[in-house]
Scaffold this motif. Structure first.
Motif, short mmCIF file in Angstrom:
data_model
loop_
_atom_site.label_atom_id
_atom_site.label_comp_id
_atom_site.label_asym_id
_atom_site.label_seq_id
_atom_site.Cartn_x
_atom_site.Cartn_y
_atom_site.Cartn_z
N ILE A 1 0.85 -1.20 0.00
CA ILE A 1 0.00 0.00 0.00
C ILE A 1 0.88 1.25 0.00
O ILE A 1 0.64 2.21 -0.73
N ALA A 2 1.95 1.20 0.79
CA ALA A 2 2.86 2.35 0.86
C ALA A 2 3.46 2.64 -0.52
O ALA A 2 3.50 3.79 -0.96
N MET A 3 3.87 1.58 -1.22
CA MET A 3 4.55 1.78 -2.50
C MET A 3 3.57 2.17 -3.59
O MET A 3 3.84 3.05 -4.40
N LEU A 4 2.43 1.48 -3.66
CA LEU A 4 1.54 1.63 -4.81
C LEU A 4 0.49 2.71 -4.62
O LEU A 4 -0.08 3.19 -5.60
N VAL A 5 0.22 3.12 -3.40
CA VAL A 5 -0.83 4.11 -3.18
C VAL A 5 -0.26 5.39 -2.54
O VAL A 5 -0.35 6.48 -3.10
N ILE A 6 0.34 5.23 -1.39
CA ILE A 6 0.74 6.42 -0.62
C ILE A 6 1.82 7.22 -1.34
O ILE A 6 1.68 8.45 -1.51
N ALA A 7 2.88 6.53 -1.80
CA ALA A 7 3.98 7.27 -2.43
C ALA A 7 3.53 8.04 -3.68
O ALA A 7 3.80 9.24 -3.79
N PRO A 8 2.81 7.40 -4.64
CA PRO A 8 2.40 8.17 -5.82
C PRO A 8 1.52 9.37 -5.46
O PRO A 8 1.70 10.45 -6.02
N ILE A 9 0.60 9.19 -4.52
CA ILE A 9 -0.29 10.30 -4.19
C ILE A 9 0.49 11.43 -3.53
O ILE A 9 0.35 12.60 -3.88
N THR A 10 1.37 11.07 -2.59
CA THR A 10 2.17 12.10 -1.92
C THR A 10 2.97 12.90 -2.93
O THR A 10 2.93 14.14 -2.95
N VAL A 11 3.70 12.18 -3.78
CA VAL A 11 4.57 12.88 -4.73
C VAL A 11 3.73 13.63 -5.75
O VAL A 11 4.08 14.74 -6.17
N GLY A 12 2.58 13.05 -6.15
CA GLY A 12 1.69 13.74 -7.07
C GLY A 12 1.25 15.08 -6.49
O GLY A 12 1.25 16.11 -7.18
N LEU A 13 0.90 15.08 -5.21
CA LEU A 13 0.47 16.33 -4.57
C LEU A 13 1.61 17.34 -4.49
O LEU A 13 1.42 18.53 -4.73
N ILE A 14 2.81 16.83 -4.19
CA ILE A 14 3.97 17.74 -4.18
C ILE A 14 4.16 18.33 -5.58
O ILE A 14 4.38 19.53 -5.74
N GLY A 15 3.99 17.46 -6.60
CA GLY A 15 4.10 17.92 -7.98
C GLY A 15 3.07 18.98 -8.30
O GLY A 15 3.33 19.97 -8.99
N LEU A 16 1.87 18.78 -7.76
CA LEU A 16 0.79 19.74 -7.97
C LEU A 16 1.17 21.12 -7.44
O LEU A 16 0.98 22.15 -8.10
N VAL A 17 1.72 21.13 -6.24
CA VAL A 17 2.13 22.40 -5.63
C VAL A 17 3.21 23.06 -6.49
O VAL A 17 3.16 24.26 -6.78
N VAL A 18 4.19 22.23 -6.92
CA VAL A 18 5.27 22.76 -7.75
C VAL A 18 4.71 23.35 -9.03
O VAL A 18 5.08 24.44 -9.47
N GLU A 19 3.73 22.64 -9.63
CA GLU A 19 3.16 23.10 -10.90
C GLU A 19 2.45 24.44 -10.70
O GLU A 19 2.65 25.38 -11.46
N ARG A 20 1.65 24.54 -9.66
CA ARG A 20 0.89 25.77 -9.41
C ARG A 20 1.82 26.95 -9.10
O ARG A 20 1.60 28.07 -9.52
N LEU A 21 2.86 26.69 -8.33
CA LEU A 21 3.72 27.79 -7.88
C LEU A 21 4.74 28.20 -8.93
O LEU A 21 5.06 29.38 -9.06
N VAL A 22 5.28 27.22 -9.65
CA VAL A 22 6.43 27.54 -10.50
C VAL A 22 6.16 27.21 -11.98
O VAL A 22 6.19 28.10 -12.83
N ILE A 23 5.86 25.94 -12.25
CA ILE A 23 5.89 25.46 -13.63
C ILE A 23 4.86 26.19 -14.51
O ILE A 23 5.12 26.50 -15.66
N ARG A 24 3.67 26.47 -13.98
CA ARG A 24 2.61 26.99 -14.85
C ARG A 24 2.97 28.35 -15.44
O ARG A 24 2.42 28.76 -16.45
N HIS A 25 3.90 29.05 -14.79
CA HIS A 25 4.32 30.34 -15.35
C HIS A 25 5.32 30.16 -16.49
O HIS A 25 5.66 31.13 -17.15
N LEU A 26 5.77 28.94 -16.67
CA LEU A 26 6.90 28.74 -17.57
C LEU A 26 6.59 27.85 -18.77
O LEU A 26 7.50 27.45 -19.48
N TYR A 27 5.31 27.51 -19.02
CA TYR A 27 4.99 26.64 -20.14
C TYR A 27 5.46 27.27 -21.45
O TYR A 27 5.29 28.48 -21.67
#
Lengths: 288, 406
Positions: A62-88
């Motif tokens: 569960i940790a590998m297949l569920v928790i890790a992807p969701i955690t990192v996905g959410l971190i990615g979401l924050v990164v996208e909103r704060l930084v990446i979206r200004h740079l497409y």
């Protein structure tokens, strides 16, 4: 015969791990044209997410297949909103920004987890084939990679969501004219890409000693695989991972692991000289 | 904040005055111990406990009345795991702070970055780390184990427990290469045979092909001088493949960074190693040392091999100062060369006058339940590798790091 089976498993494992390492980057770089130099760090975070969850008593799968992807996905979401979206659309700028993000993540991970090697042990035990021992966990990695490729194919090719995503990547203005918000599609796609990176980091975590700088080991291979794959996401990923996996393992077995690493790089250079657009720039054209 | 000229002048002159007064006040009252270590950055896992060890040793010496009637003062710089800072802080310690002795340096690269500065400024330098051997310089003292000391103890024991066919898996840089050559020599000397040898760059983390390859060679024993976090994967994958109970495994590096606490008991149990120190040494001196460490820092978990080396380096230097009756370089080196020895947490450490390396105990250990259980202690091993190339008695002006030909 036993040896042949062992080598076959190792080659399949090598292909599978290249697919896993590269899948997240293929989505973020291949589809969205964001040069994500923090890809390795997303994987590193996936590894740490798994280890933390397992240490909290969560089942390792569960940790590998569920928790890790969701955690990192959410971190990615924050990164996208704060930084990446200004740079497409600004290729070089995304490179600089994501490099900064990677340094930030390494620093944060060092502060939180310390600069020491951590890890968890593999949840599947080894077994013997004739006189040889094989790592049972290899099969799990191969399985995850197969499901991943199949899942990506189904989502991108057969679902409406995949169609919209592909359409928005090709012509954002047309997608917008048809009533879809490119900004939200980009956001969702980046989330998926980050989650895939997190998944890869998580399932590879039991095989390695994890340190905050672990991401650096993956980034080169991921970029080589994605770039050599060319414009088609899945066909490119599978064909270049297949080619490099076979090349590196054959040389690793016949000469030395060092020769395997070199063979992979040489194969990449030769391939890009012959096919500058990548494998799917010449073969499998128009596939997903 | 707006600062007018008058305030600025007043402020800066006060600062300058403070700067001028302090050294004048301090000079002559204390003995200055310079320390230069990576206490932040990627090598901090090594450097932090080393710094703690140095401060503990200095505190103990001060509590016992200091040296020559003076208190010791630590002047420490954090090199942040950046080799360029070693040169800068090395200059600062010797030319500006004018310290009486320097302890520190972790990687061989960092040692070589400051060794010549220490020599030129005639500042005695103590490098308290296990390393590849061969440094021959009258100004430096080294008390870590060298490959020959380790391998000479480990290999015969490991071969005795397993068999004569040995496979070597080593890190691909000077430490791994040199150690692998020593293993080859000692294995052949003991009537064994090398059936395979592979070297790995430090970032290789996938050992699947290697593990299969080792099996085709069918050795009785694998010896693995592998280094760093990526290479730790080998031990994990080895266990995951179920190899642990089939082929015996020994290492010259695993455990220095307390890796036996990272691997689970199932992964680590039975791996054979040989070091100068283990937290699990059951001697009164070690129990006492761990007690003092815990009193100072809360618990004793951080202690590792090179932290203990650093602790013992400071005490060896202090012993020499007491014997010489001065901190002056010439007299100090003579005192060090007089066959000085201390009894530290890892056993007796004596200075070899010929090489300025250490004669020390090597403990053969096996991992058991995330601990390093001591199996056998070989007392007072000579640094035979460096002795074969270095004789400071005959050539006091020598200033080379020799590559030891085996």
């Amino acid at each position: 015969m036993d040896l042949f089976a062992v080598i076959l498993v190792e080659i399949l494992y090598s292909i599978a791990s290249l697919i896993l390492i590269s899948a997240g980057l293929a989505v973020v770089f291949g589809m969205m044209k964001v040069i994500n130099l923090a890809h390795g760090e997303f994987m590193m975070l996936g590894g740490y997410a798994t280890i933390v969850a397992v240490n909290q008593g969560v089942n390792v799968f569960i940790a590998m297949l569920v928790i890790a992807p969701i955690t990192v996905g959410l971190i990615g979401l924050v990164v996208e909103r704060l930084v990446i979206r200004h740079l497409y659309g600004r290729l070089v700028d995304t490179m600089l920004a994501t490099w900064g993000i990677s340094l930030l993540f390494i620093g944060l991970a060092t502060m939180i987890f310390g600069n020491t090697t951590t890890g968890i042990s593999t949840p599947i035990s080894g077994f013997s084939v004739g006189t040889y021992q094989i790592n049972g966990y290899n099969f799990f990695i191969i399985l995850v990679a197969m499901v991943l490729v199949l899942g990506l194919y189904i989502v991108l090719k057969l679902t409406r969501l995949g169609l919209i995503a592909r359409g928005a990547m090709q012509r954002a203005d047309m997608a917008a004219a048809l009533g879809y918000s490119p900004s939200r599609i980009y956001m969702a796609t980046f989330f998926c890409g980050a989650a895939l990176s997190g998944l890869a980091g998580a399932v590879l975590a039991p095989l390695v000693g994890l340190v905050p700088t672990s991401g650096g080991a993956y980034i080169a291979k991921a970029f080589i695989t994605v770039i050599a794959g060319g414009p088609s996401l899945i066909a490119g990923l599978a064909s270049s991972a297949g080619l490099f996996g076979v090349t590196s393992q054959v040389f690793a077995f016949s000469i030395s692991p060092m020769a395997g690493e070199i063979a992979l790089l040489v194969a990449a250079v030769v391939l890009l000289r012959l096919m500058p657009q990548g494998i799917t720039g010449r073969f499998f054209k128009g596939k997903v | 904040m707006i600062v007018n000229r008058r305030q600025l002048l007043a402020g800066t002159s006060a600062l300058a005055a403070a700067g001028l007064v302090r050294p004048a006040f301090a000079a002559g009252d204390t003995i200055k111990v310079g320390s230069i270590l990576d206490t932040s950055g990627i090598f901090d896992a090594y450097g932090k406990p080393m710094d703690m060890a140095l401060r503990l040793a200095v505190k103990e010496i001060n509590a016992a009345g200091g040296l020559l009637g003076k208190q010791l003062e630590v002047i420490a710089y954090d090199t942040q795991s950046d080799m360029a800072l070693y040169t800068q802080y090395g200059q600062q310690l010797t030319r500006q702070d004018k310290v009486d002795v320097v302890h520190g340096g972790i990687l061989s690269a960092s040692r070589e970055a400051i060794r010549q500065t220490m020599r030129k400024t005639r500042t005695p330098y103590f490098y308290n780390v296990l390393y590849e051997g061969g440094v021959c310089d009258r100004n430096i003292f080294i008390n870590g184990v060298t490959p020959a000391q380790q391998v000479e103890a480990l290999v015969p024991y490991a071969m005795g427990k397993s068999g004569k066919k040995v496979y070597i898996l080593a890190a691909d840089y000077n430490y791994g290469q040199i150690t692998a050559r020593w293993i080859q020599k000692i294995v052949t000397d003991n009537g064994g045979e090398i059936v395979g040898m592979d070297f790995f760059p430090l970032d290789v983390a996938d050992f699947g092909a290697t593990i299969a390859k080792v099996q085709t060679a069918a050795p009785d024993l694998v010896i693995a001088p592998l280094v760093g976090g990526a290479h730790l994967s080998f031990f994990r994958q080895w266990a995951a493949a179920g190899m642990k109970d089939k082929i015996a495994l020994a290492s010259t590096t695993l455990g220095v960074g307390n890796e036996h606490k990272v691997l689970t008991a199932e992964e680590g149990d039975g791996i054979m190693v040989a070091y100068n120190y283990s937290q699990d040494l059951e001697t009164p001196a070690n129990a006492d040392f761990k007690g003092r460490w815990a009193e100072e820092y809360g618990d004793a978990n951080a202690i590792h091999e090179i932290a203990v080396s650093n602790y013992q380096g400071v005490h060896t230097w202090a012993e020499a100062v007491r014997k010489a009756g001065t901190t002056e370089r010439g007299a100090l080196i003579e005192a060090m060369e007089s066959g000085i020895a201390i009894d530290g947490p890892s056993g007796r450490i004596a200075v070899d006058p010929k090489t300025h390396h250490a004669v020390l105990d090597v403990h053969i250990m096996e991992f058991e339940n995330q601990k390093m259980k001591v199996i056998e202690t070989l007392t007072q091993r000579q640094p035979i590798d460096t002795q074969s190339v270095c004789d400071l008695r005959a050539n006091p002006d020598d200033n080379t790091q020799y590559e030891i030909q085996i």
